[in-house]
Scaffold this active site. Structure first.
Site, PDB file in Angstrom:
ATOM      1  N   TRP A  31     -30.443 -24.710  47.589  1.00  8.95           N
ATOM      2  CA  TRP A  31     -30.799 -23.418  46.993  1.00  8.95           C
ATOM      3  C   TRP A  31     -30.286 -23.277  45.564  1.00  8.95           C
ATOM      4  O   TRP A  31     -30.529 -22.256  44.925  1.00  8.95           O
ATOM      5  CB  TRP A  31     -30.330 -22.267  47.914  1.00  8.95           C
ATOM      6  CG  TRP A  31     -31.079 -22.262  49.220  1.00  8.95           C
ATOM      7  CD1 TRP A  31     -32.169 -23.041  49.522  1.00  8.95           C
ATOM      8  CD2 TRP A  31     -30.824 -21.480  50.389  1.00  8.95           C
ATOM      9  NE1 TRP A  31     -32.605 -22.778  50.803  1.00  8.95           N
ATOM     10  CE2 TRP A  31     -31.788 -21.826  51.356  1.00  8.95           C
ATOM     11  CE3 TRP A  31     -29.857 -20.521  50.711  1.00  8.95           C
ATOM     12  CZ2 TRP A  31     -31.833 -21.235  52.626  1.00  8.95           C
ATOM     13  CZ3 TRP A  31     -29.896 -19.930  51.982  1.00  8.95           C
ATOM     14  CH2 TRP A  31     -30.869 -20.280  52.918  1.00  8.95           C
ATOM     15  N   LYS A  32     -29.579 -24.277  45.093  1.00  4.61           N
ATOM     16  CA  LYS A  32     -29.112 -24.301  43.695  1.00  4.61           C
ATOM     17  C   LYS A  32     -28.490 -22.958  43.312  1.00  4.61           C
ATOM     18  O   LYS A  32     -27.821 -22.348  44.132  1.00  4.61           O
ATOM     19  CB  LYS A  32     -30.269 -24.702  42.776  1.00  4.61           C
ATOM     20  CG  LYS A  32     -30.967 -25.990  43.257  1.00  4.61           C
ATOM     21  CD  LYS A  32     -31.917 -26.567  42.262  1.00  4.61           C
ATOM     22  CE  LYS A  32     -32.519 -27.853  42.821  1.00  4.61           C
ATOM     23  NZ  LYS A  32     -33.379 -28.541  41.899  1.00  4.61           N
TER      24      LYS A  32
ATOM     25  N   HIS B 196     -25.815 -34.612  42.594  1.00  3.92           N
ATOM     26  CA  HIS B 196     -27.174 -34.175  42.277  1.00  3.92           C
ATOM     27  C   HIS B 196     -27.440 -34.425  40.788  1.00  3.92           C
ATOM     28  O   HIS B 196     -26.532 -34.315  39.965  1.00  3.92           O
ATOM     29  CB  HIS B 196     -27.335 -32.686  42.612  1.00  3.92           C
ATOM     30  CG  HIS B 196     -28.752 -32.240  42.506  1.00  3.92           C
ATOM     31  ND1 HIS B 196     -29.326 -31.912  41.304  1.00  3.92           N
ATOM     32  CD2 HIS B 196     -29.718 -32.102  43.446  1.00  3.92           C
ATOM     33  CE1 HIS B 196     -30.592 -31.578  41.516  1.00  3.92           C
ATOM     34  NE2 HIS B 196     -30.856 -31.683  42.800  1.00  3.92           N
TER      35      HIS B 196
ATOM     36  N   GLU C  95     -28.705 -32.706  38.575  1.00  4.84           N
ATOM     37  CA  GLU C  95     -28.330 -31.592  37.685  1.00  4.84           C
ATOM     38  C   GLU C  95     -26.833 -31.615  37.399  1.00  4.84           C
ATOM     39  O   GLU C  95     -26.389 -31.238  36.314  1.00  4.84           O
ATOM     40  CB  GLU C  95     -28.779 -30.260  38.305  1.00  4.84           C
ATOM     41  CG  GLU C  95     -30.299 -30.089  38.186  1.00  4.84           C
ATOM     42  CD  GLU C  95     -30.950 -29.333  39.322  1.00  4.84           C
ATOM     43  OE1 GLU C  95     -30.248 -28.607  40.057  1.00  4.84           O
ATOM     44  OE2 GLU C  95     -32.175 -29.465  39.483  1.00  4.84           O
TER      45      GLU C  95
ATOM     46  N   GLU D  72     -33.765 -38.978  44.743  1.00  6.13           N
ATOM     47  CA  GLU D  72     -34.439 -37.930  43.991  1.00  6.13           C
ATOM     48  C   GLU D  72     -34.752 -38.414  42.576  1.00  6.13           C
ATOM     49  O   GLU D  72     -33.879 -38.361  41.694  1.00  6.13           O
ATOM     50  CB  GLU D  72     -33.548 -36.692  43.901  1.00  6.13           C
ATOM     51  CG  GLU D  72     -33.183 -36.097  45.242  1.00  6.13           C
ATOM     52  CD  GLU D  72     -32.880 -34.611  45.117  1.00  6.13           C
ATOM     53  OE1 GLU D  72     -33.565 -33.823  45.756  1.00  6.13           O
ATOM     54  OE2 GLU D  72     -31.974 -34.243  44.350  1.00  6.13           O
TER      55      GLU D  72
ATOM     56  N   GLY E  77     -35.801 -28.253  47.009  1.00  4.16           N
ATOM     57  CA  GLY E  77     -35.323 -27.192  46.124  1.00  4.16           C
ATOM     58  C   GLY E  77     -36.239 -25.987  46.224  1.00  4.16           C
ATOM     59  O   GLY E  77     -36.152 -25.179  47.145  1.00  4.16           O
ATOM     60  N   GLY E  78     -37.149 -25.865  45.266  1.00  9.52           N
ATOM     61  CA  GLY E  78     -38.020 -24.688  45.147  1.00  9.52           C
ATOM     62  C   GLY E  78     -38.662 -24.244  46.446  1.00  9.52           C
ATOM     63  O   GLY E  78     -38.648 -23.048  46.787  1.00  9.52           O
TER      64      GLY E  78
HETATM   65  P1  PGA Z   1     -37.225 -29.399  43.866  1.00  5.86           P
HETATM   66  O1  PGA Z   1     -35.678 -29.774  43.864  1.00  5.86           O
HETATM   67  O2  PGA Z   1     -37.700 -29.496  45.290  1.00  5.86           O
HETATM   68  O3  PGA Z   1     -37.320 -28.014  43.330  1.00  5.86           O
HETATM   69  O4  PGA Z   1     -37.922 -30.405  42.989  1.00  5.86           O
HETATM   70  C1  PGA Z   1     -35.175 -30.767  44.691  1.00  5.86           C
HETATM   71  C2  PGA Z   1     -33.716 -30.993  44.420  1.00  5.86           C
HETATM   72  O5  PGA Z   1     -33.307 -30.889  43.252  1.00  5.86           O
HETATM   73  O6  PGA Z   1     -32.924 -31.253  45.335  1.00  5.86           O
END
Ligand code: PGA
Length: 247
Positions: free
Chosen positions: A10-11, A94, A96, A165, A231-232
């Protein structure tokens, strides 16, 4: 042989009350796929999430863990706190974190070892950048990331989950083709096998990067893909439900 896992990352989305609201909606889902479902809310929402998840089969995950037990590390969260809150899984490395917060393969390894030592199960993320993909060095990059991340894991390898990823696929709407994702995950499993032998066949390797209700079925149909880090599409219960019941 490997139980599929669908994990929501869920970031930095959802406040504590929104976290509880989404969890309440997810608790109503009938998991027909047999997948293990994990949600990873923001650190500050873990306490609220743990309360909402009581008596639910949905597992709780965190988005990071520090590699020291305690001390002067402003803004960080230690493994003991995550354990006390009822966290079972923790996302580590991750892209990010690597991109914006100076995470390296070495710190990913330190966090992974600390998580395992503390009884948390790491979801270790690896993935190539667009430039690396265009240079044709995807397998070299992800295999090296995997080997460094898992240095010294030993018998705890069975508690490790890996998430492949591709950086260019995260949040972009661009997904790796199921065949490409499968090939890269096979290479990652090969790297695990080089160090940990047959345990590689037990380690779950997820795909992540714009995986959603539309493409989950095709991705999950690939033999090497054991699940998804979403994610999204995990932020909307109706979409996440379709990913969870990918078959
Ligand atoms: P995303 O993100 O499904 O929005 O591309 C995946 C993630 O970063 O784990």
């Amino acid at each position: 042989m490997r139980n599929p896992m669908i994990a929501g990352n869920w970031k930095m989305n959802k406040t504590p009350s929104e976290t509880v609201e989404l969890i309440e909606a997810l608790k109503k889902i009938e998991v027909r796929s047999g997948a293990e479902v994990v949600v990873c809310p923001m650190t500050a929402c873990l306490c609220a999430a743990a309360g909402a998840l009581k008596d639910s089969k949905i597992k709780l995950g965190a988005q990071n863990v520090h590699f020291e037990d305690k001390g002067a590390f402003t803004g960080e969260c230690n493994a003991a706190t995550l354990k006390e809150l009822g966290v079972e899984y923790v996302i580590i490395g991750h892209s990010e974190r690597r991109q914006y917060f100076a995470e390296t393969d070495e710190t990913v390894n330190k966090r992974t070892l600390k998580a395992l030592e503390s009884g948390l199960k790491p979801i270790v993320c690896v993935g190539e950048s667009l430039t690396q993909k265009e240079q044709g060095i995807t397998n070299e990059v992800v295999c090296l990331q995997t080997k460094v991340a898992l240095l010294g894991v030993g018998e705890k390898i069975d508690d490790v989950v890996i998430a492949y990823e591709p950086v260019w696929a995260i949040g972009t709407g661009r997904t790796a083709t199921p065949e490409d994702a499968n090939d890269t995950i096979r290479a990652i499993r090969g790297a695990v096998r080089e160090v940990y032998g047959d345990a590689a066949d037990r380690v779950r390797i997820l795909y992540g990067g714009s995986m959603n209700d539309k493409n989950a079925h095709d991705l999950m149909a690939q033999p090497e893909i054991d699940g998804g880090l979403i994610g999204g599409a995990s932020l909307v219960a109706e979409k996440f439900e379709k990913v969870i019941n990918f078959n």
